[in-house]
Design a protein around this motif. Structure first.
Motif, PDB file in Angstrom:
ATOM      1  N   PRO A  22      54.971  60.518  33.353  1.00  0.00           N
ATOM      2  CA  PRO A  22      55.136  61.686  34.427  1.00  0.00           C
ATOM      3  C   PRO A  22      53.823  62.635  33.716  1.00  0.00           C
ATOM      4  O   PRO A  22      52.698  63.022  34.455  1.00  0.00           O
ATOM      5  N   ASP A  23      52.938  61.604  32.925  1.00  0.00           N
ATOM      6  CA  ASP A  23      51.595  61.796  32.229  1.00  0.00           C
ATOM      7  C   ASP A  23      51.297  60.320  32.334  1.00  0.00           C
ATOM      8  O   ASP A  23      50.075  59.692  31.249  1.00  0.00           O
ATOM      9  N   TYR A  24      50.627  60.521  33.795  1.00  0.00           N
ATOM     10  CA  TYR A  24      50.315  58.876  34.153  1.00  0.00           C
ATOM     11  C   TYR A  24      48.330  58.718  33.654  1.00  0.00           C
ATOM     12  O   TYR A  24      47.692  57.334  33.589  1.00  0.00           O
ATOM     13  N   VAL A  25      47.862  60.061  33.907  1.00  0.00           N
ATOM     14  CA  VAL A  25      45.918  59.531  33.482  1.00  0.00           C
ATOM     15  C   VAL A  25      45.814  59.181  32.269  1.00  0.00           C
ATOM     16  O   VAL A  25      44.903  57.723  32.986  1.00  0.00           O
ATOM     17  N   PRO A  26      46.040  59.518  30.988  1.00  0.00           N
ATOM     18  CA  PRO A  26      45.792  58.382  30.198  1.00  0.00           C
ATOM     19  C   PRO A  26      45.327  56.942  29.793  1.00  0.00           C
ATOM     20  O   PRO A  26      45.004  56.728  29.354  1.00  0.00           O
ATOM     21  N   VAL A  27      47.301  56.980  30.119  1.00  0.00           N
ATOM     22  CA  VAL A  27      47.276  55.230  30.215  1.00  0.00           C
ATOM     23  C   VAL A  27      46.655  54.445  31.190  1.00  0.00           C
ATOM     24  O   VAL A  27      46.227  53.476  31.093  1.00  0.00           O
ATOM     25  N   MET A  28      47.046  55.159  32.681  1.00  0.00           N
ATOM     26  CA  MET A  28      46.154  53.931  33.561  1.00  0.00           C
ATOM     27  C   MET A  28      44.178  54.042  32.876  1.00  0.00           C
ATOM     28  O   MET A  28      43.928  52.954  33.507  1.00  0.00           O
ATOM     29  N   MET A  29      43.519  55.163  32.878  1.00  0.00           N
ATOM     30  CA  MET A  29      42.415  55.150  32.209  1.00  0.00           C
ATOM     31  C   MET A  29      42.403  53.994  30.938  1.00  0.00           C
ATOM     32  O   MET A  29      41.578  53.291  31.060  1.00  0.00           O
ATOM     33  N   GLY A  30      43.239  53.767  30.035  1.00  0.00           N
ATOM     34  CA  GLY A  30      43.302  52.937  29.759  1.00  0.00           C
ATOM     35  C   GLY A  30      43.259  51.642  29.946  1.00  0.00           C
ATOM     36  O   GLY A  30      42.438  50.722  29.705  1.00  0.00           O
ATOM     37  N   LEU A  31      44.078  51.761  30.679  1.00  0.00           N
ATOM     38  CA  LEU A  31      43.859  50.070  31.183  1.00  0.00           C
ATOM     39  C   LEU A  31      43.026  49.819  32.204  1.00  0.00           C
ATOM     40  O   LEU A  31      42.960  49.123  32.537  1.00  0.00           O
ATOM     41  N   PHE A  32      42.566  50.592  33.155  1.00  0.00           N
ATOM     42  CA  PHE A  32      41.130  50.570  33.466  1.00  0.00           C
ATOM     43  C   PHE A  32      40.428  50.008  32.682  1.00  0.00           C
ATOM     44  O   PHE A  32      39.572  49.689  33.063  1.00  0.00           O
ATOM     45  N   TRP A  33      39.737  50.485  31.359  1.00  0.00           N
ATOM     46  CA  TRP A  33      39.264  50.627  30.917  1.00  0.00           C
ATOM     47  C   TRP A  33      38.822  49.275  30.238  1.00  0.00           C
ATOM     48  O   TRP A  33      37.944  48.523  30.261  1.00  0.00           O
ATOM     49  N   VAL A  34      40.012  48.250  29.598  1.00  0.00           N
ATOM     50  CA  VAL A  34      40.487  47.458  28.975  1.00  0.00           C
ATOM     51  C   VAL A  34      40.421  46.181  30.578  1.00  0.00           C
ATOM     52  O   VAL A  34      39.817  45.530  30.548  1.00  0.00           O
ATOM     53  N   LEU A  35      40.752  46.171  32.001  1.00  0.00           N
ATOM     54  CA  LEU A  35      40.575  45.681  33.293  1.00  0.00           C
ATOM     55  C   LEU A  35      38.947  45.611  33.218  1.00  0.00           C
ATOM     56  O   LEU A  35      38.584  44.273  33.580  1.00  0.00           O
ATOM     57  N   SER A  36      38.261  46.855  33.154  1.00  0.00           N
ATOM     58  CA  SER A  36      36.280  46.536  33.394  1.00  0.00           C
ATOM     59  C   SER A  36      36.078  45.421  32.152  1.00  0.00           C
ATOM     60  O   SER A  36      35.480  44.602  32.570  1.00  0.00           O
ATOM     61  N   PHE A  37      36.528  45.450  30.961  1.00  0.00           N
ATOM     62  CA  PHE A  37      35.722  44.611  30.473  1.00  0.00           C
ATOM     63  C   PHE A  37      36.324  43.492  30.628  1.00  0.00           C
ATOM     64  O   PHE A  37      35.830  41.903  30.728  1.00  0.00           O
ATOM     65  N   ILE A  38      37.594  43.398  30.828  1.00  0.00           N
ATOM     66  CA  ILE A  38      38.148  41.527  31.782  1.00  0.00           C
ATOM     67  C   ILE A  38      37.870  41.279  32.679  1.00  0.00           C
ATOM     68  O   ILE A  38      37.421  39.802  32.555  1.00  0.00           O
ATOM     69  N   GLY A  39      37.401  42.002  33.781  1.00  0.00           N
ATOM     70  CA  GLY A  39      36.342  41.553  35.213  1.00  0.00           C
ATOM     71  C   GLY A  39      35.627  41.724  34.447  1.00  0.00           C
ATOM     72  O   GLY A  39      34.615  40.747  35.408  1.00  0.00           O
ATOM     73  N   SER A  40      34.566  42.206  33.900  1.00  0.00           N
ATOM     74  CA  SER A  40      32.640  41.318  33.327  1.00  0.00           C
ATOM     75  C   SER A  40      33.433  40.373  32.668  1.00  0.00           C
ATOM     76  O   SER A  40      32.241  39.309  33.218  1.00  0.00           O
ATOM     77  N   THR A  41      34.033  40.151  31.996  1.00  0.00           N
ATOM     78  CA  THR A  41      34.270  38.440  31.684  1.00  0.00           C
ATOM     79  C   THR A  41      34.196  37.826  32.762  1.00  0.00           C
ATOM     80  O   THR A  41      34.302  36.308  32.427  1.00  0.00           O
ATOM     81  N   GLN A  42      35.139  38.101  33.407  1.00  0.00           N
ATOM     82  CA  GLN A  42      35.877  37.008  34.537  1.00  0.00           C
ATOM     83  C   GLN A  42      34.295  36.296  35.143  1.00  0.00           C
ATOM     84  O   GLN A  42      34.154  35.322  35.477  1.00  0.00           O
ATOM     85  N   ASP A  43      33.064  37.498  35.893  1.00  0.00           N
ATOM     86  CA  ASP A  43      32.096  37.148  36.090  1.00  0.00           C
ATOM     87  C   ASP A  43      31.560  36.808  35.461  1.00  0.00           C
ATOM     88  O   ASP A  43      30.558  35.946  36.097  1.00  0.00           O
ATOM     89  N   ILE A  44      31.452  36.726  34.160  1.00  0.00           N
ATOM     90  CA  ILE A  44      30.493  36.053  33.209  1.00  0.00           C
ATOM     91  C   ILE A  44      31.184  34.405  33.550  1.00  0.00           C
ATOM     92  O   ILE A  44      30.333  33.728  34.168  1.00  0.00           O
ATOM     93  N   ALA A  45      32.106  34.167  33.609  1.00  0.00           N
ATOM     94  CA  ALA A  45      32.790  32.973  33.364  1.00  0.00           C
ATOM     95  C   ALA A  45      32.533  32.191  34.869  1.00  0.00           C
ATOM     96  O   ALA A  45      32.170  31.332  34.905  1.00  0.00           O
ATOM     97  N   THR A  46      32.855  33.257  35.880  1.00  0.00           N
ATOM     98  CA  THR A  46      32.785  32.825  37.102  1.00  0.00           C
ATOM     99  C   THR A  46      31.104  32.268  37.455  1.00  0.00           C
ATOM    100  O   THR A  46      31.021  30.348  37.697  1.00  0.00           O
ATOM    101  N   ASP A  47      30.079  33.047  36.782  1.00  0.00           N
ATOM    102  CA  ASP A  47      28.691  32.526  37.194  1.00  0.00           C
ATOM    103  C   ASP A  47      27.822  31.137  36.074  1.00  0.00           C
ATOM    104  O   ASP A  47      28.072  30.652  36.435  1.00  0.00           O
TER     105      ASP A  47
END
Length: 431
Positions: free
Chosen positions: A95-120
């Motif tokens: 029902p109140d998904y915004v805080p949870v969604m943004m928390g997940l997005f924040w974590v995923l952004s750091f995982i995604g940037s680590t993916q970039d480092i490793a792929t490069d």
């Protein structure tokens, strides 16, 4: 030759996968937030803040180099991204998904940037210099195909699902859009997991880069030395100003221009559906950006960067006026809107090439050229993040017409820094 030694098996898929995460979090998220009913200020602020991990990734890249193999980090991050995308789909049921969604997005952004480092890292250490040069174009093309998949195909799919499958009014923003976006995140999650399985079979491990630190203390010492030497470069403050200011008008334009195309006519927008937005911006705009990049590279190759820089600065800044004209007249003709977007994206692609070449040829050279180039692109990312975070608030106060006039005024620092940009290193001969 095994499949893991064939770059064509993993270079395109690796950079395609990188682009999916980055463009979902920093670009498509803007449209998602707008669909879900966020105001422009919050949509711009939240989406721009997700770029922080990609801006500061040079600060933790050395630590990724130290442990296990680069392939290991690629696989782990892609599995986590796949599960995380599915987690976002689930959280949209709350029902109140915004805080949870943004928390997940924040974590995923750091995982995604680590993916970039490793792929490069795999790309740089598994391929010799000749192969790196040969696959450089494929690398960039694959990344842009990933951007096209997110900003064109998946965005258009949300509109089709919302209107024709879930039978909702596409002109009304709000929680009813959640179901369409859930499907998109499930698709992204499945693709990420499939890519992890594929790369487990075909991607090489990647070697340790030369002078890789073996302890956290060595990594911190190397980072500190690179940081100090960065500020000892000739003309460094003007070059830092160039990295921050050359594209500042685009930083202010980027997110509000996306919201402008989606916003309602009474609010001053163009009221494009997700399908139309995906076609105009996600397809025509991206193709124009790619063609513009080729034209920009040809200009620099023929004339040299120093002689071309003012022309390229004009390309980045002057076409922003297309959004001001569209805000004044609010055209409803798809061809006119497409022409405006194509014009702006083509010239932005042309001018941005000069920006990146300047960072490579003038700011990066030295003992820590890779780190210093990363610092320079981090400054660029910082500019985009900060301008993006305030852009929505400014637009809401000024309205679209007033705000796009402000964007035109924001081109002035770009022209000034272009005029004073130092060239401490001789340019390569024009080819």
């Amino acid at each position: 030759m095994t499949s893991s030694n064939r770059p064509m098996f993993w270079v395109p898929s690796g950079y395609f996968t990188m682009a999916l995460t980055y463009n979902m979090l920093t670009a498509a998220a803007v449209i998602m937030f707008s669909n879900l009913g966020m105001d422009n200020a919050r949509a711009a602020e939240y989406a721009s803040a997700l770029g922080l991990a990609y801006t500061i990734k040079p600060l933790f890249a050395a630590f990724v180099e130290m442990y296990r193999t680069k392939k290991f980090f690629v696989l782990v991050t892609q599995v986590l991204l796949g599960l995380g995308m599915m987690g976002v789909a689930l959280c949209l049921e709350l029902p109140d998904y915004v805080p949870v969604m943004m928390g997940l997005f924040w974590v995923l952004s750091f995982i995604g940037s680590t993916q970039d480092i490793a792929t490069d890292g795999v790309y740089v250490t598994a391929l010799d210099s000749k192969s790196q040069a040969r696959f450089c174009g494929i690398q960039g093309l694959s990344w842009n195909v990933g951007k096209l998949a997110v900003m064109s195909v998946l965005l258009a799919l949300t509109g089709v699902l919302h209107q024709y499958v879930f039978k909702q009014d596409p002109a009304v923003s709000g929680p009813t859009w959640a179901r369409s976006w859930q499907v998109i995140f499930v698709i992204l999650g499945v693709v990420m997991l499939a890519m992890a399985a594929w790369h487990a079979r075909v991607m090489p491990d990647g070697a340790r880069a030369e002078h890789t630190p073996s302890t956290p203390g060595q990594a911190l010492a190397t980072l500190a030395d690179a940081f100090v030497s960065f500020f000892q470069k000739q003309g460094i403050w003007l070059m830092i100003g160039f990295a921050l200011l050359f594209r500042i008008s685009f930083g202010f334009l980027n997110v509000p221009s996306l919201l402008f195309m989606k916003d309602t006519l009474p609010n001053g927008g163009l009221a494009l559906s997700n399908q139309a937005f995906g076609l105009i911006y996600g397809t025509f705009g991206i193709v124009a950006l790619l063609v513009g990049s080729l034209v920009g590279a040809a200009i620099v190759a023929r004339r040299g960067l120093q002689k071309s820089l003012f022309i390229l600065c004009c390309c980045v800044n002057i076409p922003n006026i297309t959004f001001l004209l569209m805000a004044i007249y609010q055209p409803q003709n798809i061809l006119l809107i497409s022409a405006g977007v194509v014009l702006e994206q083509f010239f932005f692609g042309t001018g941005s090439v000069g920006f990146m070449i300047y960072l490579m040829q003038q700011l990066a050279p030295g003992k820590y050229s890779t780190s210093h180039y990363a610092f320079a692109t981090g400054l660029m990312g910082l500019c985009m993040m900060l301008t993006g975070m305030v852009s929505g608030h400014l637009q809401q106060q000024m309205g679209y017409t007033g705000y796009f006039i402000f964007v035109m005024l924001a081109t002035i620092p770009s022209f000034l820094i272009c005029w004073f940009a130092p060239f401490p290193h001789p340019e390569p001969d024009a080819a």
